[in-house]
Design a protein around this motif. Structure first.
Motif, short mmCIF file in Angstrom:
data_model
loop_
_atom_site.label_atom_id
_atom_site.label_comp_id
_atom_site.label_asym_id
_atom_site.label_seq_id
_atom_site.Cartn_x
_atom_site.Cartn_y
_atom_site.Cartn_z
N MET A 1 0.82 -1.20 0.00
CA MET A 1 0.00 0.00 0.00
C MET A 1 0.85 1.25 0.00
N LYS A 2 2.04 1.17 0.64
CA LYS A 2 2.90 2.34 0.74
C LYS A 2 3.70 2.57 -0.53
N GLU A 3 3.73 1.57 -1.43
CA GLU A 3 4.52 1.69 -2.65
C GLU A 3 3.96 2.82 -3.52
N GLY A 4 4.84 3.66 -4.04
CA GLY A 4 4.43 4.76 -4.90
C GLY A 4 3.95 5.97 -4.13
N LEU A 5 3.94 5.89 -2.80
CA LEU A 5 3.49 7.02 -1.99
C LEU A 5 4.68 7.76 -1.38
N LEU A 6 4.45 9.00 -1.01
CA LEU A 6 5.49 9.83 -0.40
C LEU A 6 5.21 9.99 1.08
N ARG A 7 6.26 9.88 1.90
CA ARG A 7 6.08 10.14 3.32
C ARG A 7 5.76 11.62 3.51
N ILE A 8 5.15 11.92 4.62
CA ILE A 8 4.65 13.27 4.86
C ILE A 8 5.75 14.33 4.72
N GLY A 9 6.95 14.01 5.18
CA GLY A 9 8.05 14.98 5.07
C GLY A 9 8.44 15.24 3.63
N GLN A 10 8.48 14.14 2.83
CA GLN A 10 8.81 14.28 1.41
C GLN A 10 7.75 15.11 0.68
N PHE A 11 6.49 14.84 1.02
CA PHE A 11 5.38 15.55 0.36
C PHE A 11 5.41 17.04 0.73
N ALA A 12 5.70 17.33 1.99
CA ALA A 12 5.73 18.72 2.44
C ALA A 12 6.81 19.51 1.71
N LYS A 13 7.97 18.86 1.46
CA LYS A 13 9.07 19.55 0.80
C LYS A 13 8.75 19.93 -0.64
N LEU A 14 7.81 19.23 -1.26
CA LEU A 14 7.47 19.54 -2.65
C LEU A 14 6.93 20.96 -2.81
N ARG A 15 6.34 21.49 -1.74
CA ARG A 15 5.80 22.85 -1.81
C ARG A 15 6.38 23.76 -0.72
N GLY A 16 7.41 23.31 -0.07
CA GLY A 16 8.09 24.15 0.89
C GLY A 16 7.27 24.52 2.11
N ILE A 17 6.39 23.61 2.52
CA ILE A 17 5.61 23.85 3.73
C ILE A 17 6.08 22.89 4.82
N SER A 18 5.59 23.08 6.01
CA SER A 18 6.02 22.24 7.13
C SER A 18 5.11 21.01 7.27
N VAL A 19 5.66 20.00 7.92
CA VAL A 19 4.87 18.81 8.26
C VAL A 19 3.72 19.21 9.17
N LYS A 20 3.97 20.18 10.02
CA LYS A 20 2.94 20.65 10.95
C LYS A 20 1.72 21.18 10.18
N CYS A 21 1.97 21.88 9.07
CA CYS A 21 0.86 22.39 8.26
C CYS A 21 0.03 21.25 7.69
#
Length: 322
Positions: A1-21
């Motif tokens: 299920m996790k294959e092809g998905l981005l961890r929250i930190g990786q996803f946040a970096k795509l738009r320069g926002i924080s994990v907290k957001c």
């Protein structure tokens, strides 16, 4: 299920926002993870959700509350379209407001530059005033404009029993002592509100004017200079704005700490019959006011040296005084 998905930190970096957001967006229901690991609790997002994130960020920047955004997101595609349409409307409104503010600030800058040239002058000077659009309303207590020479003078208006002159010194030509700060302030304040209601851009230049070419007995008008955005020229006629062409004017400055006294002196200076055209008393906005003094600029259409009594000026731009 996790294959092809981005961890929250990786996803946040795509738009320069924080994990907290991202965690906050999840908590309010605005953007849910694609998968939450039941064992570790890690959040994972699909790369396809980057578009959803862009929409969320854009709408938040426009000021749409997250709770409203979450509600629309939960309702499906049609509701998401509705909130996007709302965002487009807000963005257009902000863009228009930004354009209006640029025009206002450019007018401020021009006024500062102009007034620096004339600051402190005690003698008469000449300057060019570009075409203007003004919103006007008659000032009931000001004296009427003088009749052109050779025309029958209008009957003097009845003076209300409650209206008195403060002193003989205030008895300027045609009763300039009637000038009321309260009425002037109420009318100019009303012009600002009216301009806003009509979608006009207020340029914060105001004062009194009268048209000496108008019919005898024409009253002084409170005026507010306005502008319109490109593409909104229809507002000029719709708002019944007065168009004043470019003018070369002779100016003098009246300064003092008494607002009313400055206007009384200005009215006295302009009430005597003078040249035809637009005459004005313009409040001077100064970036560095001195000692709390109020400054008024008295503006009259310029008379060329050739324009003397009994002569005919061939230049139609500068007609003979009446």
């Amino acid at each position: 299920m996790k294959e092809g998905l981005l961890r929250i930190g990786q996803f946040a970096k795509l738009r320069g926002i924080s994990v907290k957001c991202l965690r906050y967006y999840e908590r309010v229901g605005a953007l849910m993870p694609a998968f939450v690991d039941p064992n570790s609790g890690y959040r994972y997002y699909s790369i396809n959700q980057i578009n959803d994130l862009d929409v969320v960020i854009s709408l938040i920047e426009l000021g749409i509350p997250l709770k409203d955004l979450a509600f629309y997101m939960a309702q499906g595609a049609d509701s998401v379209q509705a909130v996007v349409d709302q965002g487009i409307k807000l963005a257009r409104t902000r863009a228009r407001n930004a354009q209006a503010q640029i025009i206002q600030l450019e007018n401020y800058a021009d006024s500062i530059a102009q007034q620096r040239r004339f600051k402190g002058l005690t003698s008469t000077y000449v300057r060019q005033i570009p075409p203007r659009l003004v919103l006007c309303q008659p000032l009931g207590n000001a004296p009427v404009a003088p009749a052109p020479k050779g025309a029958a003078a209008p009957a003097a208006p009845a003076t209300p029993a409650s209206t008195t002159h403060a002193s003989p010194a205030n008895k300027g030509p045609q009763g300039t002592g009637h000038f009321s700060i309260t009425e002037y302030s109420q009318i100019t304040g009303g012009l600002y509100n009216r301009a806003q209601d009509l979608g006009l851009i207020s340029l914060f230049t105001q004062g009194l004017l009268y048209d000496a070419d108008a019919a005898a007995g024409a009253q002084w008008q409170c005026y507010l200079e306005c502008s319109v955005l490109p593409g909104e020229e229809h507002l000029i006629d719709q708002a019944n704005l007065t168009r004043i062409p470019a003018m070369e004017v002779t100016c003098t400055r009246i300064a003092g700490q008494d607002f009313r006294d400055c206007f009384l002196r200005g009215l006295a200076a302009l009430t005597a019959p003078r040249t035809q055209g637009i005459h004005a008393l313009a409040e001077v906005w100064n970036a560095t006011p001195e000692d709390g003094r109020f400054v008024l600029e008295v503006q009259s259409p310029r008379i060329k040296p050739a324009q003397v009594a009994g002569t005919i000026c061939s230049d139609p731009q500068y007609p003979n005084p009446a």
